[in-house]
Design a protein around this motif. Sequence first.
Motif, short mmCIF file in Angstrom:
data_model
loop_
_atom_site.label_atom_id
_atom_site.label_comp_id
_atom_site.label_asym_id
_atom_site.label_seq_id
_atom_site.Cartn_x
_atom_site.Cartn_y
_atom_site.Cartn_z
N GLN A 1 1.28 -1.30 0.19
CA GLN A 1 0.13 0.03 0.09
C GLN A 1 1.07 1.01 -0.24
OE1 GLN A 1 -3.14 0.12 3.05
NE2 GLN A 1 -3.48 1.98 2.70
N CYS A 2 0.67 2.77 -0.93
CA CYS A 2 1.08 3.29 -0.92
C CYS A 2 0.59 4.95 -1.52
CB CYS A 2 2.80 3.02 -1.96
SG CYS A 2 2.30 3.11 -3.52
N ALA A 3 1.09 5.64 -2.01
CA ALA A 3 -0.17 6.79 -2.10
C ALA A 3 0.19 6.75 -4.06
CB ALA A 3 0.50 8.14 -1.99
N ALA A 4 -0.86 6.93 -4.40
CA ALA A 4 -0.71 6.67 -5.58
C ALA A 4 -0.01 7.79 -6.49
CB ALA A 4 -1.85 7.81 -6.36
N ASN A 5 0.70 8.21 -5.89
CA ASN A 5 1.58 9.99 -6.21
C ASN A 5 3.07 9.61 -6.09
OD1 ASN A 5 2.08 10.55 -3.98
ND2 ASN A 5 1.73 12.43 -4.26
N LYS A 6 3.49 8.03 -5.52
CA LYS A 6 4.52 7.45 -4.68
C LYS A 6 4.44 6.17 -5.54
CE LYS A 6 5.36 9.92 -1.84
NZ LYS A 6 6.24 11.80 -1.88
N ALA A 7 3.92 5.73 -6.54
CA ALA A 7 4.17 4.27 -6.67
C ALA A 7 4.85 4.42 -7.91
CB ALA A 7 2.39 4.05 -7.68
N GLY B 1 5.76 10.50 -10.46
CA GLY B 1 4.27 10.87 -9.27
C GLY B 1 2.99 11.08 -10.05
N GLY B 2 3.01 10.96 -11.17
CA GLY B 2 1.99 10.79 -11.81
C GLY B 2 0.60 10.10 -11.72
N GLY B 3 0.45 8.87 -10.78
CA GLY B 3 -0.83 8.02 -9.71
C GLY B 3 -0.66 6.83 -11.64
N ILE B 4 -1.59 5.89 -10.91
CA ILE B 4 -1.95 4.72 -11.05
C ILE B 4 -3.19 4.58 -12.24
CG2 ILE B 4 -0.40 3.80 -9.82
CD1 ILE B 4 -3.81 2.40 -9.57
N GLY B 5 -3.24 3.79 -12.29
CA GLY B 5 -4.79 3.34 -13.04
C GLY B 5 -4.73 1.74 -12.74
N SER C 1 -4.45 9.35 -8.75
CA SER C 1 -3.07 10.05 -8.41
C SER C 1 -3.76 10.44 -7.21
CB SER C 1 -3.47 11.11 -9.44
OG SER C 1 -4.71 11.80 -9.75
N GLY C 2 -2.17 11.38 -6.73
CA GLY C 2 -2.19 12.55 -5.60
C GLY C 2 -2.06 11.23 -4.81
N ASP C 3 -2.34 12.07 -3.18
CA ASP C 3 -2.63 10.37 -2.04
C ASP C 3 -3.30 10.23 -1.57
OD1 ASP C 3 -4.07 12.55 -1.48
OD2 ASP C 3 -3.17 13.33 0.57
N LEU D 1 -4.07 -1.78 -8.08
CA LEU D 1 -4.82 -2.13 -7.67
C LEU D 1 -5.86 -0.41 -6.86
CD1 LEU D 1 -5.17 -5.44 -5.99
CD2 LEU D 1 -5.64 -4.61 -8.70
N CYS D 2 -6.70 -0.14 -7.51
CA CYS D 2 -6.96 1.03 -6.33
C CYS D 2 -7.21 1.12 -4.88
CB CYS D 2 -8.44 1.72 -7.40
SG CYS D 2 -9.88 0.34 -7.65
N PHE D 3 -7.57 1.56 -3.87
CA PHE D 3 -7.86 1.03 -3.15
C PHE D 3 -9.05 0.28 -3.06
CE2 PHE D 3 -9.63 1.45 1.04
CZ PHE D 3 -8.63 0.95 1.78
N ASP D 4 -10.16 0.25 -3.30
CA ASP D 4 -11.33 -0.39 -3.89
C ASP D 4 -11.29 -1.66 -3.93
OD1 ASP D 4 -13.17 1.25 -2.29
OD2 ASP D 4 -13.46 1.86 -4.61
N CYS D 5 -9.89 -2.49 -4.82
CA CYS D 5 -10.15 -3.71 -5.12
C CYS D 5 -9.08 -4.74 -4.67
CB CYS D 5 -9.07 -3.22 -6.72
SG CYS D 5 -11.00 -3.24 -8.05
#
Length: 125
Positions: free
Chosen positions: A45-51, A55-59, A68-70, A90-94
């Motif tokens: 688990q991490c912030a999307a912008n740290k993956a 730092g652009g985020g994830i899909g 994106s972001g935190d 994975l997004c947090f929900d998934c």
Amino acid sequence: ENPTSTTDGGIIILDEDGNPALSIPKGYFSEENKPPCICGRELEQCAANKAYKGGGGIGCDNCGKSCSGDVPVFHCPDVKSSIHDGGYDLCFDCGWRYIEYKMDEQSMALTMGNSNDNDISMLAP
């Protein structure tokens, strides 16, 4: 959520509408109930912008949601895996679907008296 089996012995967790929501590879185990990556590693688990660098985020590779972001996400630390060239997220929900499934499974084992307290570990967001 009721799981169903895959042809290779894995498990597919279904969403509330009965649609496949997340696949768990056969034999996958995590001491801390972390969601599985398709390469077999634990997602972190991490912030999307740290993956990723930049730092652009994830899909989300499961549902397609952009994060994106935190916003918290689950990310495979093995970015260069031959199984998922370019990373797996994975997004947090998934990711949380897997954690809920494992918590329900452990709760059922405790209720049924089929578990040793030393075998139980849970992860909370």
